[in-house]
Design a protein around this motif. Structure first.
Motif, PDB file in Angstrom:
ATOM      1  N   GLN A   2      -6.600   1.655   6.155  1.00  0.00           N
ATOM      2  CA  GLN A   2      -6.690   0.819   4.953  1.00  0.00           C
ATOM      3  C   GLN A   2      -5.750  -0.396   5.066  1.00  0.00           C
ATOM      4  OE1 GLN A   2      -8.238   1.201   1.240  1.00  0.00           O
ATOM      5  NE2 GLN A   2      -7.792  -0.888   1.925  1.00  0.00           N
ATOM      6  N   GLY A   5       0.818   5.117   0.853  1.00  0.00           N
ATOM      7  CA  GLY A   5      -0.022   6.102   1.550  1.00  0.00           C
ATOM      8  C   GLY A   5      -0.642   5.519   2.802  1.00  0.00           C
ATOM      9  N   ASP A  53       9.386   7.280   0.112  1.00  0.00           N
ATOM     10  CA  ASP A  53       8.659   7.851  -1.021  1.00  0.00           C
ATOM     11  C   ASP A  53       8.110   6.690  -1.843  1.00  0.00           C
ATOM     12  OD1 ASP A  53       7.746   8.938  -3.344  1.00  0.00           O
ATOM     13  OD2 ASP A  53       9.567  10.037  -3.840  1.00  0.00           O
ATOM     14  N   GLY A  54       6.807   6.497  -1.737  1.00  0.00           N
ATOM     15  CA  GLY A  54       6.165   5.355  -2.381  1.00  0.00           C
ATOM     16  C   GLY A  54       6.131   5.441  -3.895  1.00  0.00           C
ATOM     17  N   SER A  87      -3.485   7.081   8.215  1.00  0.00           N
ATOM     18  CA  SER A  87      -3.819   6.645   9.572  1.00  0.00           C
ATOM     19  C   SER A  87      -3.459   5.183   9.808  1.00  0.00           C
ATOM     20  CB  SER A  87      -5.326   6.801   9.785  1.00  0.00           C
ATOM     21  OG  SER A  87      -6.010   5.888   8.928  1.00  0.00           O
ATOM     22  N   GLU A 106       0.858  -1.192   0.000  1.00  0.00           N
ATOM     23  CA  GLU A 106       0.000   0.000   0.000  1.00  0.00           C
ATOM     24  C   GLU A 106       0.894   1.241   0.000  1.00  0.00           C
ATOM     25  OE1 GLU A 106      -3.349   2.486   2.539  1.00  0.00           O
ATOM     26  OE2 GLU A 106      -1.829   1.363   3.602  1.00  0.00           O
ATOM     27  N   ASP A 164       4.568   5.539   3.858  1.00  0.00           N
ATOM     28  CA  ASP A 164       4.103   6.918   3.794  1.00  0.00           C
ATOM     29  C   ASP A 164       5.319   7.833   3.827  1.00  0.00           C
ATOM     30  OD1 ASP A 164       1.059   8.197   4.340  1.00  0.00           O
ATOM     31  OD2 ASP A 164       2.741   9.596   4.580  1.00  0.00           O
ATOM     32  N   HIS A 177       5.384  10.645   5.339  1.00  0.00           N
ATOM     33  CA  HIS A 177       5.440  11.331   6.632  1.00  0.00           C
ATOM     34  C   HIS A 177       5.795  10.347   7.743  1.00  0.00           C
ATOM     35  CE1 HIS A 177       4.044  15.293   5.467  1.00  0.00           C
ATOM     36  NE2 HIS A 177       3.095  14.731   4.740  1.00  0.00           N
ATOM     37  N   ILE A 229       2.870  12.842  -3.642  1.00  0.00           N
ATOM     38  CA  ILE A 229       3.925  13.866  -3.720  1.00  0.00           C
ATOM     39  C   ILE A 229       5.276  13.183  -3.632  1.00  0.00           C
ATOM     40  CG2 ILE A 229       4.895  15.906  -2.542  1.00  0.00           C
ATOM     41  CD1 ILE A 229       2.040  16.423  -1.480  1.00  0.00           C
ATOM     42  N   THR A 246      -3.154   5.014  -2.315  1.00  0.00           N
ATOM     43  CA  THR A 246      -4.240   5.811  -1.748  1.00  0.00           C
ATOM     44  C   THR A 246      -3.938   7.314  -1.809  1.00  0.00           C
ATOM     45  OG1 THR A 246      -3.433   5.555   0.535  1.00  0.00           O
ATOM     46  CG2 THR A 246      -4.960   3.895  -0.263  1.00  0.00           C
TER      47      THR A 246
HETATM   48  N1  SAH Z   1      -4.673   4.991   3.321  1.00  0.00           N
HETATM   49  C1  SAH Z   1      -4.798   6.054   4.318  1.00  0.00           C
HETATM   50  C2  SAH Z   1      -5.226   7.395   3.724  1.00  0.00           C
HETATM   51  C3  SAH Z   1      -4.203   7.935   2.853  1.00  0.00           C
HETATM   52  S1  SAH Z   1      -4.168   9.674   2.618  1.00  0.00           S
HETATM   53  C4  SAH Z   1      -5.692   5.658   5.454  1.00  0.00           C
HETATM   54  O1  SAH Z   1      -6.241   4.557   5.433  1.00  0.00           O
HETATM   55  O2  SAH Z   1      -5.796   6.446   6.402  1.00  0.00           O
HETATM   56  C5  SAH Z   1      -2.802   9.654   1.486  1.00  0.00           C
HETATM   57  C6  SAH Z   1      -1.459   9.433   2.113  1.00  0.00           C
HETATM   58  O3  SAH Z   1      -0.513   9.328   1.053  1.00  0.00           O
HETATM   59  C7  SAH Z   1      -0.991  10.575   3.003  1.00  0.00           C
HETATM   60  O4  SAH Z   1      -0.743  10.125   4.295  1.00  0.00           O
HETATM   61  C8  SAH Z   1       0.282  11.068   2.307  1.00  0.00           C
HETATM   62  O5  SAH Z   1       1.296  11.463   3.227  1.00  0.00           O
HETATM   63  C9  SAH Z   1       0.701   9.854   1.531  1.00  0.00           C
HETATM   64  N2  SAH Z   1       1.581  10.112   0.373  1.00  0.00           N
HETATM   65  C10 SAH Z   1       1.492  11.079  -0.572  1.00  0.00           C
HETATM   66  N3  SAH Z   1       2.516  10.975  -1.446  1.00  0.00           N
HETATM   67  C11 SAH Z   1       3.264   9.910  -1.050  1.00  0.00           C
HETATM   68  C12 SAH Z   1       4.453   9.293  -1.531  1.00  0.00           C
HETATM   69  N4  SAH Z   1       5.097   9.731  -2.608  1.00  0.00           N
HETATM   70  N5  SAH Z   1       4.932   8.229  -0.868  1.00  0.00           N
HETATM   71  C13 SAH Z   1       4.314   7.754   0.243  1.00  0.00           C
HETATM   72  N6  SAH Z   1       3.194   8.290   0.753  1.00  0.00           N
HETATM   73  C14 SAH Z   1       2.673   9.353   0.109  1.00  0.00           C
END
Ligand code: SAH
Length: 213
Positions: A90, A84, A132-133, A87, A82, A105, A107, A206, A149
């Protein structure tokens, strides 16, 4: 966990939005969404709406989580990536329909907090990384299933490359300020096939790590 009538209403709402796969509904019945939401919004965990989480991100709407999980067609022998974590909700749902889940993620704070919840819920088949995904997870590749996501303009090349033959990837594509399309990419010996599933709205994918990570 929440009371029985709230849970019944939650499952009813999921079914009415098209989440009909019994394995997905069972997984969503088991995972307490409130555990993934800190602060006041936890009270609204069983409503079918996206909610804010730290780092300016959102936990997706439960029906969207259900429809994406269903579209992924993951089985009990599958390894899923996955992109992203957010939280972690997912990933937790995926952990009940697949053998192993890797989630990343950009972050670090979100990954740290999600790990705490996975431990608290005893979800030992999930591994979360700060990364970085958009580059995928080359060390653990290839994957049977990939779920993204966050929305990219096109399916990232490294993710396509890390999908096994016979594999499926589900992801939103399109510009971040517009309505995006949820698509399913299926890989066979001849190449990739693309199906458009439904309009969705996600935060953007991003490149690079978040400032906290
Ligand atoms: N699946 C999550 C919701 C995701 S919101 C849930 O169940 O809560 C999207 C997420 O993608 C964010 O946390 C954001 O930080 C992350 N994201 C955006 N670009 C990314 C990247 N290049 N690599 C990893 N994560 C990324």
């Amino acid at each position: 966990m929440t009371d029985a009538s709230t849970l019944m209403q939650f499952l009813f709402a999921l079914r009415s939005k098209g989440v009909t796969d019994a394995r997905v509904l069972t997984a969503m019945e088991k995972v307490d969404r409130a555990a993934f939401i800190r602060g006041l919004f936890a009270e609204r965990a069983y409503e079918d709406m996206p909610l804010p989480i730290p780092c300016g991100q959102t936990i997706s709407q439960p029906s969207v989580v259900g429809l994406m999980t269903q579209a992924l067609r993951a089985g009990p022998r599958d390894t899923v990536l996955e992109i992203g974590t957010g939280s972690g909700y997912q990933a937790a749902v995926l952990s009940h329909v697949a053998r192993r889940v890797y989630t990343v993620d950009r972050h670090k704070r979100l990954v740290t907090e999600a790990r705490e919840v996975f431990d608290q819920l005893g979800l030992t088949n999930i591994t979360a990384f700060t990364a970085d995904g958009s580059h995928g997870l080359p060390d653990q590749a290839p994957f049977d299933r990939i779920l993204v996501t966050a929305a990219a303009e096109d399916p990232p090349g490294p993710l396509l490359a890390q999908l096994k033959v016979g594999g499926v990837m589900v992801l939103p594509v399109g510009q971040s300020d517009a309505v995006q399309s949820l698509i399913r990419v299926t890989r066979d010996e001849r190449g990739f096939e693309y199906d458009e599933l439904r309009p969705v709205r996600f935060v953007p994918l991003i490149e690079g790590l978040g400032r906290d990570g």
